[in-house]
Design a protein around this motif. Sequence first.
Motif, mmCIF file in Angstrom:
data_model
loop_
_atom_site.group_PDB
_atom_site.id
_atom_site.type_symbol
_atom_site.label_atom_id
_atom_site.label_comp_id
_atom_site.label_asym_id
_atom_site.label_seq_id
_atom_site.Cartn_x
_atom_site.Cartn_y
_atom_site.Cartn_z
ATOM 1 N N HIS A 12 42.017 43.179 29.708
ATOM 2 C CA HIS A 12 42.364 42.009 30.545
ATOM 3 C C HIS A 12 42.249 41.319 32.473
ATOM 4 C CE1 HIS A 12 45.261 38.722 31.704
ATOM 5 N NE2 HIS A 12 44.667 37.793 30.495
ATOM 6 N N ARG A 70 48.621 36.661 41.361
ATOM 7 C CA ARG A 70 47.470 36.571 40.349
ATOM 8 C C ARG A 70 46.907 35.335 41.452
ATOM 9 N NH1 ARG A 70 44.767 38.375 36.420
ATOM 10 N NH2 ARG A 70 46.812 37.262 34.686
ATOM 11 N N ALA A 71 47.370 34.764 42.388
ATOM 12 C CA ALA A 71 46.702 33.345 42.858
ATOM 13 C C ALA A 71 46.455 34.793 44.372
ATOM 14 C CB ALA A 71 47.205 32.762 43.249
ATOM 15 N N ARG A 77 54.807 36.764 38.684
ATOM 16 C CA ARG A 77 52.900 36.902 37.957
ATOM 17 C C ARG A 77 52.372 36.026 38.699
ATOM 18 N NH1 ARG A 77 51.793 37.976 32.709
ATOM 19 N NH2 ARG A 77 50.077 37.756 33.272
ATOM 20 N N THR A 80 39.080 39.136 33.327
ATOM 21 C CA THR A 80 39.730 37.588 32.951
ATOM 22 C C THR A 80 38.176 37.028 34.929
ATOM 23 O OG1 THR A 80 41.771 38.088 33.523
ATOM 24 C CG2 THR A 80 41.673 36.786 35.144
ATOM 25 N N SER A 140 34.368 36.798 42.424
ATOM 26 C CA SER A 140 35.256 37.443 41.047
ATOM 27 C C SER A 140 34.259 39.109 41.082
ATOM 28 C CB SER A 140 34.536 36.784 40.482
ATOM 29 O OG SER A 140 34.765 35.511 39.983
#
Lengths: 218, 517
Positions: free
Chosen positions: B304, B473-474, B469, B308, B340
């Motif tokens: 996962h 995550r940010a 989370r 992403t 990314s």
Amino acid sequence: MKLLVVEDEPRLLASLARALGEEGYAVDTASDGEEGLFKAQTYDYDVVVLDVMLPKLEGWGVLQRLRDTKRTPVLMLTARDAPSDRVQGLDLGADDYLIKPFDLSELLARVRALIRRAAGQAQSRLSIGEIVIDLKARRVTRGGAEVTLTAREYSIFEYLALHRGEVVTRGDLYEHLFDENEDTLSNLLEVHVSGIRKKLGHDLIATRRGLGYCIESA
Amino acid sequence: MSLFANASLRGRLLVWIGVLLAAVLMGFGVTAYQLNRRDQLERLDQELFRKVAALARDVRGPGMIPGGAFSTPSGRDPREPMKQPPRIPGEEGSQPNRPPPGFQNGDRPLREMPGMGFRQPPGPRKVTLSVENAAVFSEAERAGVYYMLWSREGGIMAASSHIPVALERPPPPENNAGILAMTHDVYREAYYFTERGDCILVGAPLAPLLANMRRFALWLAVAGATVLVIGVGGAGWLISRAVKPVEQIAEAATRISQGNLSERIDAGGMARELAGLAGVLNTSFGRLEAAFTEQKRFTADASHELRTPLAVMIMEAQTTLARERPAADYRVALEGCLDSAQQMRRLTDSLLQFARFDAGQEGIVRAPLDLAVVAQRCLEHLRPLAQSRGIEVTTDLASAPLKGDEIRLAQVVTNLVQNALHYNVERGRIWVRTQIENGQAVLTVADTGQGIAAEDLPHVFERFFRADRARSRAEGRSGLGLAIAQTIVQAHGGTLSVTSELGVGSTFVLRLPVGAG
């Protein structure tokens, strides 16, 4: 058409919202399960794009609770592709399932399909008299000749066509075609509708005073 | 022997029990047989001795038995068993009976006695049986008993009506040995030489005794065989019962390990030893299951986490390319893709590090270093981040020398300080301290951050665990930092622990052994 995208990865959320917006949809966003559920329950969206892994409330939870009250089509996104996940999703009431990373074109096609299906439309072409809407290409032809509509005009026309035979209230149209970021001015609708009438014919869209608009069924 | 080595437990046990039982039965049977034979023979001999004694009385005449019955110079009671075990015909050699020189048969001398000339010696003395003896013997003769009395010269003084064809007078013994017994052909004979030199002999056929023995042997064989069969059968049944749980365990274990790992062997009703075995197996299965579940979770999380940023890249690229855009848009999109990609690279590095640690391939360098120096460098590196968030950093870095892997420990310290900065409030504070305490190098990182909830506290070192989370995550964090930190610390033989209070802050304490840990 108005969509809700619920995704916790901010860059992905922004990217999705932009891509869908450029396709002509009005897009609302949410970055956690609770916010997503609230919005989906409060407003009527045509499709909800829902990520599985969300903070505060998992995608499965959002789906389950949403299904208690609404039958909004839901497209689930996930980075897990275990068959059990897919089965679980479909059993819980998801209408479709996409595994990340996916192609943008595939996402768009599936959203379109969900919208058509919800409106009872199997194919991607609709005919009203000599007017043909290509839902996929988002083009309208009249007697074979292409008619250029603005994005807004197309959206309104598409919505009315998909709900042919029903009276669509102004409220419906606002809900489904304008996202939360826009200011709505009530006469804007009138302007767009008259634009459509000019291009496609005055008899196409009937006004029901005090109620809304309607494209009569055949 | 290799065939035997893999033979079944049942088979082996059964064979051994069978052999053992057969051996015991055989031993028992042989002993019983021998004892019986001895007993029977003794009885026969007793019988013959009695008869010989009876005849002796007749030979001497009443009242002329010297010194009581059958006392012999040697004092040995001739009724005692023979020195040698009595021999039965068919066995190895009874003494061949040779007539003493001058005799060809017991009837009359054929050769002239020296000094006597060649004329008929006076006729043998005759003995008449007493009335009782006559009665006894006529009765006994029906059973085949016979007797003969010879005079010293060899003449027959008396004889039963039936005597065996080859009957001869036995040789006189060297000393007065009392009544002796011998086996002659198929007969058992007892004989006695009086002081006068007369010989009394009583014999009986061995046939009945032999027949008895044969019957006995047969009976023993049949009984023994029956016992053997029953014994082995019973043993077989018992063995089956005992071995069955073992097979059940094996079968259940095979089934579990090939299929559903959450199943367990049911040890109910099994013997203690086997229940113990089942218990051990169940524990192993439990650990295997936990390991697999953890593995699956880790894989799912890892995939996962990798997918992403991939999704973001692809989505942004495809969207950007969907139509003509100003150059600035392309720049932004490319920068996003690079971002990314970097995220994925960091993640891949972390995952590979884990994989190597798990496979035991990640070696820890052990070189002298100072934890204070490492901390100093990390803080320098992270100063911009601290400044951007307005966080005040207080340090107390006492020298803390130890042996370890500098690069990896720097990774740990960086992670701890980064966490302290990230999860902190605007204009918060962090404290970093190094020291030597109780023979350990200790690093403490405390912050005034949001803290960790009590229920999350035990999980903070788990892979991919993130307490908050949405926020983390940010910032592109993966939730692996603390897990990797703990792995590195454990590889050094140290400990990493945390205390925290929600809304107040958290304190992480790293302890490392000073020597080669």
